[in-house]
Design a protein around this motif. Structure first.
Motif, PDB file in Angstrom:
ATOM      1  N   ARG A   1      -7.603  -2.159   6.572  1.00 29.83           N
ATOM      2  CA  ARG A   1      -7.494  -3.363   5.040  1.00 29.83           C
ATOM      3  C   ARG A   1      -6.586  -4.082   4.067  1.00 29.83           C
ATOM      4  O   ARG A   1      -6.117  -4.913   3.607  1.00 29.83           O
ATOM      5  CB  ARG A   1      -8.347  -2.446   4.323  1.00 29.83           C
ATOM      6  N   ASN A   2      -5.196  -3.553   5.039  1.00 33.50           N
ATOM      7  CA  ASN A   2      -4.164  -4.016   3.799  1.00 33.50           C
ATOM      8  C   ASN A   2      -3.024  -4.341   5.319  1.00 33.50           C
ATOM      9  O   ASN A   2      -1.908  -4.687   4.847  1.00 33.50           O
ATOM     10  CB  ASN A   2      -3.408  -2.664   3.161  1.00 33.50           C
TER      11      ASN A   2
ATOM     12  N   VAL B   1       0.440   5.729   0.086  1.00 34.19           N
ATOM     13  CA  VAL B   1      -0.067   6.497   0.137  1.00 34.19           C
ATOM     14  C   VAL B   1       0.671   7.581   0.087  1.00 34.19           C
ATOM     15  O   VAL B   1       1.746   8.216   0.860  1.00 34.19           O
ATOM     16  CB  VAL B   1      -1.316   6.423   1.893  1.00 34.19           C
TER      17      VAL B   1
ATOM     18  N   SER C   1       0.640  -0.913   0.155  1.00 34.69           N
ATOM     19  CA  SER C   1      -0.118  -0.065  -0.015  1.00 34.69           C
ATOM     20  C   SER C   1       0.861   0.964  -0.043  1.00 34.69           C
ATOM     21  O   SER C   1       1.966   1.483   0.631  1.00 34.69           O
ATOM     22  CB  SER C   1      -0.907  -0.831   1.106  1.00 34.69           C
TER      23      SER C   1
ATOM     24  N   GLU D   1      -3.885   4.141   6.846  1.00 32.69           N
ATOM     25  CA  GLU D   1      -4.449   2.849   6.734  1.00 32.69           C
ATOM     26  C   GLU D   1      -5.425   2.761   7.664  1.00 32.69           C
ATOM     27  O   GLU D   1      -5.171   2.924   8.827  1.00 32.69           O
ATOM     28  CB  GLU D   1      -3.104   2.047   7.324  1.00 32.69           C
TER      29      GLU D   1
END
Length: 154
Positions: free
Chosen positions: A31-32, A9, A7, A28
């Motif tokens: 979900r990851n 961001v 992930s 975060e």
């Protein structure tokens, strides 16, 4: 191109949650990470009072101060955390935080596990529905996430 399991961001990415004088960016939401970890970035404007003192039964919180100063109250003790300071609050420990200064403060917060990220979404939804962000309203929403007001220093 990043690995599909990674992930990333970027500086302008992430979900934004507005809670009165605090702007939060969800980096975060769990979900990851299999819901093991949530991370947010919060900008506290000057003189932000923060939430009522509370304790979590099911998650630990970490706060890393990126800029400015944040005052943490843990039970009856105050700690003024400046840039570069990490404050870890294990489950069960009464705490709150505020920005009592004339300058904004930025902090990264971790939640292990991630369940408390949804608390902030619920507060935003409550405010969007016209309800004021009062200490009593915050406490009511906290109760959904194994969190209670800390009315003593135990």
């Amino acid at each position: 191109m990043a690995d599909p399991a990674v992930s990333v961001v970027g500086p302008g990415d992430g979900e934004t949650i507005l809670l009165g004088t605090t702007r939060m960016r969800v980096l975060e939401d769990g979900r990851n990470t299999g819901h093991r970890l949530g991370i947010t970035e919060s900008v506290l404007v000057p003189h932000t009072p923060g939430p009522p003192q509370h304790r979590h039964a099911l998650h630990d919180e970490g706060f890393y101060i990126v800029s400015g100063m944040v005052r943490f109250t843990v039970a009856e003790n105050d700690y003024d955390a400046t840039a570069g300071t990490l404050v870890m609050v294990p489950s069960g420990v009464p705490h709150t935080f505020a920005n009592p200064t004339d300058q904004p403060a930025v902090m990264l917060s971790t939640f292990t596990p991630d369940l408390y990220v949804q608390y902030f979404r619920d507060l935003q939804d409550m405010m969007a529905g016209g309800e004021a962000l009062t200490p009593q309203a915050s406490i009511q929403v906290m109760s959904r996430y194994a969190t209670e007001p800390a009315t003593d220093s135990a």
